[in-house]
Motif scaffolding. Structure first.
Motif, PDB file in Angstrom:
ATOM      1  N   LEU A   1       7.882  -2.795 -15.707  1.00 33.59           N
ATOM      2  CA  LEU A   1       6.971  -1.955 -16.477  1.00 33.59           C
ATOM      3  C   LEU A   1       7.323  -2.145 -17.942  1.00 33.59           C
ATOM      4  O   LEU A   1       8.448  -1.843 -18.369  1.00 33.59           O
ATOM      5  CB  LEU A   1       7.124  -0.493 -16.079  1.00 33.59           C
TER       6      LEU A   1
ATOM      7  N   LEU B   1       6.736  -0.049  -8.691  1.00 31.91           N
ATOM      8  CA  LEU B   1       6.930   0.312 -10.093  1.00 31.91           C
ATOM      9  C   LEU B   1       6.301   1.673 -10.395  1.00 31.91           C
ATOM     10  O   LEU B   1       6.915   2.524 -11.052  1.00 31.91           O
ATOM     11  CB  LEU B   1       6.324  -0.763 -10.996  1.00 31.91           C
TER      12      LEU B   1
ATOM     13  N   VAL C   1       2.171  -3.072 -16.064  1.00 33.79           N
ATOM     14  CA  VAL C   1       2.864  -3.798 -15.008  1.00 33.79           C
ATOM     15  C   VAL C   1       2.777  -5.290 -15.291  1.00 33.79           C
ATOM     16  O   VAL C   1       1.704  -5.815 -15.599  1.00 33.79           O
ATOM     17  CB  VAL C   1       2.232  -3.486 -13.639  1.00 33.79           C
TER      18      VAL C   1
ATOM     19  N   TYR D   1      -1.435   5.212 -16.275  1.00 35.49           N
ATOM     20  CA  TYR D   1      -1.696   3.826 -15.910  1.00 35.49           C
ATOM     21  C   TYR D   1      -3.053   3.697 -15.222  1.00 35.49           C
ATOM     22  O   TYR D   1      -3.860   2.810 -15.547  1.00 35.49           O
ATOM     23  CB  TYR D   1      -0.599   3.300 -14.986  1.00 35.49           C
TER      24      TYR D   1
END
Length: 249
Positions: free
Chosen positions: A104, A142, A109, A154
């Motif tokens: 990350l 992640l 990512v 995200y």
């Protein structure tokens, strides 16, 4: 002084900055190098090609690592910065599966490096790994290391989409799944990123870097998924942190 001199000096400085960044991270993509150094992507690609041509960098599977000419600069072999890719290859052979290392970086990512072979081919990145973390094991692993707000941050930029009939159906279903992942536990996915493939990943946090190591298998070898994930976790706990990252005596 010729008008090109400042440009040449600037190019040398940028090339050295790229070499220093590769040495620090071991193996890294051109896009991440551009983002970390602030050098425009087109310039980064141009300098990387030159450095690779002269042997100062080695380009493989979309990532760069230090090349065979680097030791000439210091009169010695380079050390810890190159160990991560070596360990990925070791893990590939021990697991009998292609192995992937993702991080990350700035809330994004990124697949930093992977190790495969003709007999153990890596998954084809048919849709960007960076924007489809919800669908593959490394990405899910992640995201599972983040708190709920960071996960939603995200997903606000990279919404859940159905890549296969088995992909998690929506954001809420993904959030529930990630919340249920026990700390340090492997994450598994079955045909969520691509049909015919199963994957698992194990979290790895060293020096504050949120990362994960994963592997993929053909669907026909699905029975190997969980035992191989357990083996990967054992290998990371016992050897990878100590030897690849040199954080233990």
């Amino acid at each position: 002084m010729p008008p090109t001199a400042p440009t040449l000096i600037g190019s040398v400085r940028r090339a050295l900055l790229l070499l220093e960044t590769v040495a620090e991270h071991g193996e890294i993509t051109a896009k991440r190098l551009s983002r970390m150094t602030g050098i425009p992507l087109a310039t980064t690609y141009h300098l990387l090609r030159t450095l690779a041509h002269d042997g100062y960098l080695h380009h493989e599977h979309g990532a760069y690592r230090l090349g065979t000419s680097v030791p000439r600069l210091a009169g010695q072999r380079h050390g810890p910065a190159t160990r991560l890719p070596d360990w990925l290859r070791v893990l590939r052979d021990e697991l009998t599966a292609p192995v992937y290392y993702g991080v990350l970086d700035g809330g994004e990512v990124e697949l930093v490096a992977y190790a495969d072979s003709p007999d153990l081919p890596a998954i084809e990145e048919w849709t960007p790994f960076a924007t489809s973390a919800h669908a593959h094991a490394v990405g899910q692993c992640l995201l599972a290391q983040l708190d709920a707000d960071a996960r939603r941050g995200y997903l606000a930029h990279h919404p859940v989409t159905r890549l296969t009939p088995r992909t998690v159906r929506d954001e809420e279903a993904l959030m529930r799944r990630l919340a249920a992942v026990r700390r340090g536990a492997p994450v598994h996915e079955i045909e969520e990123y691509v049909l015919g493939t199963v994957c698992a990943a194990v979290p790895l946090t060293v020096g504050g870097v949120v990362s994960a190591v994963g592997f993929s298998l053909p669907l026909a070898e699905r029975s190997r998924l969980r035992p191989t994930a357990r083996l990967l976790r054992q290998r990371l706990e016992r050897t990878l942190v100590a030897q690849a990252f040199a954080v233990m005596p």
